[in-house]
Scaffold this motif. Structure first.
Motif, mmCIF file in Angstrom:
data_model
loop_
_atom_site.group_PDB
_atom_site.id
_atom_site.type_symbol
_atom_site.label_atom_id
_atom_site.label_comp_id
_atom_site.label_asym_id
_atom_site.label_seq_id
_atom_site.Cartn_x
_atom_site.Cartn_y
_atom_site.Cartn_z
ATOM 1 N N UNK A 152 9.811 28.053 -15.625
ATOM 2 C CA UNK A 152 8.750 28.931 -15.115
ATOM 3 C C UNK A 152 8.997 29.430 -13.696
ATOM 4 N N UNK A 153 10.160 29.109 -13.141
ATOM 5 C CA UNK A 153 10.439 29.501 -11.758
ATOM 6 C C UNK A 153 10.380 31.017 -11.575
ATOM 7 N N UNK A 154 11.035 31.749 -12.497
ATOM 8 C CA UNK A 154 11.076 33.199 -12.353
ATOM 9 C C UNK A 154 9.688 33.812 -12.506
ATOM 10 N N UNK A 155 8.882 33.258 -13.429
ATOM 11 C CA UNK A 155 7.509 33.756 -13.594
ATOM 12 C C UNK A 155 6.723 33.617 -12.289
ATOM 13 N N UNK A 156 6.859 32.421 -11.679
ATOM 14 C CA UNK A 156 6.122 32.168 -10.447
ATOM 15 C C UNK A 156 6.609 33.064 -9.314
ATOM 16 N N UNK A 157 7.934 33.267 -9.239
ATOM 17 C CA UNK A 157 8.479 34.130 -8.187
ATOM 18 C C UNK A 157 8.016 35.575 -8.355
ATOM 19 N N UNK A 158 7.923 36.031 -9.609
ATOM 20 C CA UNK A 158 7.444 37.397 -9.865
ATOM 21 C C UNK A 158 6.005 37.557 -9.374
ATOM 22 N N UNK A 159 5.151 36.561 -9.662
ATOM 23 C CA UNK A 159 3.760 36.620 -9.207
ATOM 24 C C UNK A 159 3.675 36.570 -7.687
ATOM 25 N N UNK A 160 4.498 35.730 -7.071
ATOM 26 C CA UNK A 160 4.516 35.621 -5.612
ATOM 27 C C UNK A 160 4.926 36.946 -4.979
ATOM 28 N N UNK A 161 5.927 37.598 -5.586
ATOM 29 C CA UNK A 161 6.408 38.878 -5.044
ATOM 30 C C UNK A 161 5.307 39.929 -5.075
ATOM 31 N N UNK A 211 2.179 39.544 -4.639
ATOM 32 C CA UNK A 211 1.167 39.320 -3.590
ATOM 33 C C UNK A 211 1.805 39.128 -2.212
ATOM 34 N N UNK A 212 3.120 39.365 -2.114
ATOM 35 C CA UNK A 212 3.781 39.339 -0.814
ATOM 36 C C UNK A 212 4.064 37.961 -0.261
ATOM 37 N N UNK A 213 4.248 36.973 -1.132
ATOM 38 C CA UNK A 213 4.597 35.619 -0.685
ATOM 39 C C UNK A 213 6.075 35.402 -0.948
ATOM 40 N N UNK A 214 6.828 35.050 0.083
ATOM 41 C CA UNK A 214 8.290 35.070 0.001
ATOM 42 C C UNK A 214 8.930 33.750 -0.400
ATOM 43 N N UNK A 215 8.219 32.646 -0.283
ATOM 44 C CA UNK A 215 8.847 31.351 -0.565
ATOM 45 C C UNK A 215 7.824 30.388 -1.150
ATOM 46 N N UNK A 258 7.376 27.407 -0.096
ATOM 47 C CA UNK A 258 6.739 26.737 1.032
ATOM 48 C C UNK A 258 5.553 27.576 1.520
ATOM 49 N N UNK A 259 5.737 28.890 1.585
ATOM 50 C CA UNK A 259 4.647 29.772 2.019
ATOM 51 C C UNK A 259 3.490 29.727 1.025
ATOM 52 N N UNK A 260 3.805 29.665 -0.272
ATOM 53 C CA UNK A 260 2.760 29.564 -1.288
ATOM 54 C C UNK A 260 2.016 28.243 -1.159
ATOM 55 N N UNK A 261 2.770 27.181 -0.884
ATOM 56 C CA UNK A 261 2.166 25.857 -0.705
ATOM 57 C C UNK A 261 1.158 25.866 0.427
ATOM 58 N N UNK A 262 1.527 26.492 1.569
ATOM 59 C CA UNK A 262 0.630 26.563 2.726
ATOM 60 C C UNK A 262 -0.579 27.449 2.427
ATOM 61 N N UNK A 263 -0.344 28.598 1.790
ATOM 62 C CA UNK A 263 -1.425 29.552 1.544
ATOM 63 C C UNK A 263 -2.473 28.975 0.593
ATOM 64 N N UNK A 264 -2.034 28.221 -0.403
ATOM 65 C CA UNK A 264 -2.966 27.679 -1.395
ATOM 66 C C UNK A 264 -3.486 26.301 -1.023
ATOM 67 N N UNK A 265 -2.812 25.649 -0.087
ATOM 68 C CA UNK A 265 -3.231 24.303 0.293
ATOM 69 C C UNK A 265 -2.888 23.268 -0.768
#
Length: 221
Positions: free
Chosen positions: A10-19, A21-25, A27-34
């Motif tokens: 599911x890595x690619x699915x998650x990266x597509x969703x992150x892209x 909404x403008x989240x690059x990594x 780690x950034x997703x971890x911080x943004x979502x808590x």
């Protein structure tokens, strides 16, 4: 070497969703979502059933995807079939968690308001003499320009000292003091000085416990 794609389908699915909404990594997703990166790793590995519902609730708004779509996107067909029977229980759990989250947010907001009111009240008590006497002193100073400033200074100085003492704030050094230059505590207003050379304090700085609030402004002697 293990096949990473197989391990994390599911890595690619998650990266597509992150892209989107403008989240690059991650780690950034971890911080943004808590949420922890370990939880994200489970999502990437296709282990949605091992994740807590509150984690998915936090990821849903950050990825800008409704919770049911998020679950459908990262669940396997087998998982959906297995979970079909207790789906009503899952929806009820999600509803309960949302209510609990909203209740917690409301309680936190109330606590912040109470703490702010208590801080304001204690501060006003410390500044009581200034609040009561300063307007009168200021009016007298306007009526009598010859009034010595030394008589007015204590009205400001004493309440301020009480307030700083109550908050654990200490002056680094009094104005006019001459002491060895310390770049960590002092800021040169002009000229140059080496650590240890004598400087004169022009504007005092402040410490709160071990935390530096403002460096004292100094000049070379």
């Amino acid at each position: 070497m293990p096949n990473t794609q197989c391990q994390m389908p599911n890595t690619q699915k998650l990266q597509d969703l992150m892209q989107q909404v403008g989240i690059s990594s991650f780690k950034a997703l971890s911080r943004a979502a808590g949420v922890s990166e370990r939880q994200l790793l489970r999502l990437r590995q296709g282990k949605l059933e091992q994740m807590r519902v509150d984690v998915l609730l936090k990821l849903s708004p950050v990825l800008q995807m409704p919770l049911n779509e998020l679950i459908a996107t990262f669940s396997t067909v087998e998982l959906l079939q297995e979970k079909a029977a207790p789906s009503q229980e899952l929806l009820q759990e999600i509803t309960d968690l949302r209510k609990e989250y909203q209740r917690s947010q409301f309680q936190l907001e109330q606590q912040r308001e109470i703490l702010l009111q208590e801080l304001q009240q204690s501060t006003l008590q410390l500044l009581e003499s200034l609040l009561l006497q300063w307007p009168t002193a200021a009016q007298k100073a306007q009526e009598n320009p010859q009034l010595a400033a030394v008589k007015i200074v204590p009205l400001v100085q004493k309440p301020l000292e009480k307030l700083l003492q109550a908050w654990g704030v200490e002056a680094i050094a009094p104005v006019g003091a001459e002491l060895p230059y310390n770049p960590q505590l002092h800021q040169l207003m002009e000229g140059t000085s080496l650590p240890g050379e004598i400087v004169k304090v022009r504007y005092t700085g402040y410490l709160q416990g071990e935390k530096l609030l403002y460096r004292a402004k100094v000049s070379p002697v």
